[in-house]
Motif scaffolding. Structure first.
Motif, PDB file in Angstrom:
ATOM      1  N   ARG A  78      -1.187  -4.331  -4.080  1.00  0.00           N
ATOM      2  CA  ARG A  78      -1.906  -3.390  -3.211  1.00  0.00           C
ATOM      3  C   ARG A  78      -3.381  -3.747  -3.141  1.00  0.00           C
ATOM      4  O   ARG A  78      -3.955  -3.852  -2.032  1.00  0.00           O
ATOM      5  N   GLU A  79      -4.009  -3.956  -4.292  1.00  0.00           N
ATOM      6  CA  GLU A  79      -5.448  -4.237  -4.299  1.00  0.00           C
ATOM      7  C   GLU A  79      -5.745  -5.541  -3.581  1.00  0.00           C
ATOM      8  O   GLU A  79      -6.733  -5.635  -2.831  1.00  0.00           O
ATOM      9  N   PRO A  99      -4.717  -0.003   4.674  1.00  0.00           N
ATOM     10  CA  PRO A  99      -4.064   0.823   3.652  1.00  0.00           C
ATOM     11  C   PRO A  99      -2.864   1.587   4.208  1.00  0.00           C
ATOM     12  O   PRO A  99      -1.950   1.932   3.470  1.00  0.00           O
ATOM     13  N   LEU A 152       0.917   1.229   2.181  1.00  0.00           N
ATOM     14  CA  LEU A 152       0.434   0.255   1.208  1.00  0.00           C
ATOM     15  C   LEU A 152      -0.435   0.905   0.136  1.00  0.00           C
ATOM     16  O   LEU A 152      -0.342   0.547  -1.050  1.00  0.00           O
ATOM     17  N   GLU A 153      -1.263   1.854   0.522  1.00  0.00           N
ATOM     18  CA  GLU A 153      -2.167   2.457  -0.447  1.00  0.00           C
ATOM     19  C   GLU A 153      -1.411   3.212  -1.544  1.00  0.00           C
ATOM     20  O   GLU A 153      -1.919   3.407  -2.649  1.00  0.00           O
ATOM     21  N   LEU A 161       1.614   2.163  -2.785  1.00  0.00           N
ATOM     22  CA  LEU A 161       2.662   1.276  -3.271  1.00  0.00           C
ATOM     23  C   LEU A 161       3.025   1.516  -4.741  1.00  0.00           C
ATOM     24  O   LEU A 161       4.223   1.626  -5.072  1.00  0.00           O
ATOM     25  N   ILE A 167       6.597  -5.378   3.242  1.00  0.00           N
ATOM     26  CA  ILE A 167       5.292  -4.850   3.675  1.00  0.00           C
ATOM     27  C   ILE A 167       5.067  -5.251   5.115  1.00  0.00           C
ATOM     28  O   ILE A 167       5.115  -6.440   5.456  1.00  0.00           O
TER      29      ILE A 167
END
Length: 478
Positions: free
Chosen positions: A400-401, A410, A432-433, A435, A451
């Motif tokens: 994610r990061e 995100p 995604l933010e 996850l 994704i």
């Protein structure tokens, strides 16, 4: 057993066929496929041959007049399909002169019936239920179709071409039998089944001492072979036909821990089974030890299978293993499997590509956080790219990061799909933010992360949105 399975020589004389409509045309197709000579009484006068091979149709002789008065001299069998009341009457006449007769769907007036047929050229398998249940016979035929090699007929033809000359050079019948067993079960037979007929011809022609070849121990002197087999994501029905055949032929199977028990049940019962894979917290025996076992098995003359979850060449170390086998001079082959990413996409209706939305796919693995740290996320920021991550549950925060820091939105849809194609499969979808939180909802792996915008087309995403809509309506009603 009421009906004895026999094979009728259709070149010995014509088949007298009586009937009309699609029923008789179905019999025409079957007989033409067997190169039969046919004398056809089209009782409705319709001799239309549309849909039939025009060359094969030359074998049809159109008969005139009343079939009950037809000349039966030289006829080898009588068949009635769509013949109505003529069927039983024709059966009486055929029985009176000792001719085999079949009246479709009429056991009482038939002296032979048609089985369900598996046709592999010179190899033909007939499945019958005594006429009681054609549907069951067809289902059994389908099972046989699934395990019988497509080129088994080629193998029979190959042996037929060589049999006379080889048998003339081996006087003892038991030794001849062992010779052909070694041909069929060994490398020469494998070449035929793989479509490498010219190599098989050369290999058989190169055998100078036939009795020695026949007398060699299959276990000790035969040349071994390693087959890398993709087991797919878990559902045993997704095994390819070639994979199933390899499992049935194997002397020993080295399998990953991720291979499901249902797939292991497809292995030949008396084959040895050796676990060599690893999972989180279970390192296994290591790749070097696995490589060594494969080489040792082949050099001992065994047919070894390296059974891998998914596909051998997608994060399965198949490339490394064939390099070792090649260097050791070991014969090998590869049978692909359905990779887990495709299994997840199909099961949860998440198309990996979508016109106008997703034009490319990237497959990557991130088993640990350090693996995710080594990925160049900057090349994965295109919104029209779907990313499929294998073994990514532990590294979910780093994934994610990395993507968000590189510029991926995100709010990008993501899905975590666990144990895909299995009865206990599980899915969690969101953005995604979130996850890591989605991964936390999964009760156990293995899992695939998908994704990209395509996840918004998936069944779990649609279900989640419907549930949210219902919840919002209920809240508003209160």
């Amino acid at each position: 057993m009421r009906f004895l399975p026999v094979f009728l020589d259709l070149q010995a004389g014509p088949i007298l066929l009586i009937g009309a409509g699609e029923l008789v045309r179905a019999k025409l197709r079957l007989l033409l496929a067997a190169n039969a000579r046919i004398r056809w009484h089209a009782i409705d006068g319709d001799r239309e041959l549309a849909g039939l091979d025009p060359v094969a149709a030359d074998a049809i002789e159109f008969a005139e007049g009343n079939p009950l008065a037809a000349d039966l001299h030289g006829v080898i069998a009588v068949m009635c399909a769509g013949a109505g009341d003529l069927g039983p009457m024709m059966a009486l006449r055929a029985k009176a002169v000792g001719l085999p007769v079949n009246v479709m769907d009429d056991l009482d007036n038939s002296t032979f019936i048609f089985p369900a047929i598996v046709d592999r050229g010179d190899v033909v398998v007939a499945v019958g239920t005594g006429g009681t249940s054609p549907v069951v016979a067809r289902r059994v035929r389908e099972m046989i179709e699934g395990v019988l090699p497509a080129r088994i007929g080629d193998l029979a033809s190959f042996i037929g071409r060589w049999r006379k000359s080889i048998n003339a050079r081996i006087s003892e019948a038991p030794l001849r039998r062992r010779f052909w067993e070694r041909v069929v079960d060994g490398d020469i037979g494998a070449k035929i089944l793989a479509g490498r007929g010219s190599e098989a011809e050369q290999a058989l022609g190169a055998i100078t001492d036939l009795p020695a070849f026949a007398g060699a121990s299959h276990e000790g002197a035969a040349k071994g072979h390693v087959t890398l087999v993709g087991a797919g994501p878990g559902d045993p029905d997704l095994l390819t036909i070639k994979a199933l055949r390899a499992l049935q032929d194997a002397d020993v199977v080295f399998y990953d821990e991720l291979v499901s028990p249902e797939i292991l049940d497809r292995i030949r019962r008396d084959a040895s089974r050796v676990p060599v894979g690893r999972r989180i917290g279970k390192p296994g025996i290591g790749q070097d030890a696995t490589n060594r076992l494969l080489v040792e098995a082949a050099k001992a003359g065994q047919r070894a299978v390296r059974l891998k979850g998914g596909d051998p060449f997608i994060f399965g170390r198949g490339g490394e293993e064939i390099e070792v086998l090649r260097a050791a001079g070991v014969s090998y082959s590869i049978i692909p499997g359905i990779t887990a990413g495709l299994g997840a996409a199909a099961m949860f209706e998440a198309p990996l590509t979508y016109r106008g939305e997703a034009l490319r796919i990237t497959f990557l693995t991130a088993h640990k956080e350090k693996d995710a740290g080594a990925v160049d996320w900057s090349v994965l920021t295109d919104a029209k790219m779907t990313i499929v991550v294998y073994m990514g549950m532990t590294a979910a925060p780093a994934i994610r990061e990395g993507l968000i820091a590189a510029g991926r939105l995100p709010q990008t849809p993501v899905g975590v799909f666990a144990r895909v194609t299995r009865p206990d499969a599980q899915a969690a979808v969101g953005t995604l933010e979130n996850l890591p939180a989605l991964v936390a909802q999964i009760t156990g792996g293995p899992a695939i992360l998908i994704i990209g915008d395509v996840v918004a087309h998936s069944a779990p995403w649609r279900a989640a949105n419907i549930n949210k809509l219902v919840s919002d309506i209920l809240v508003a009603a209160e």
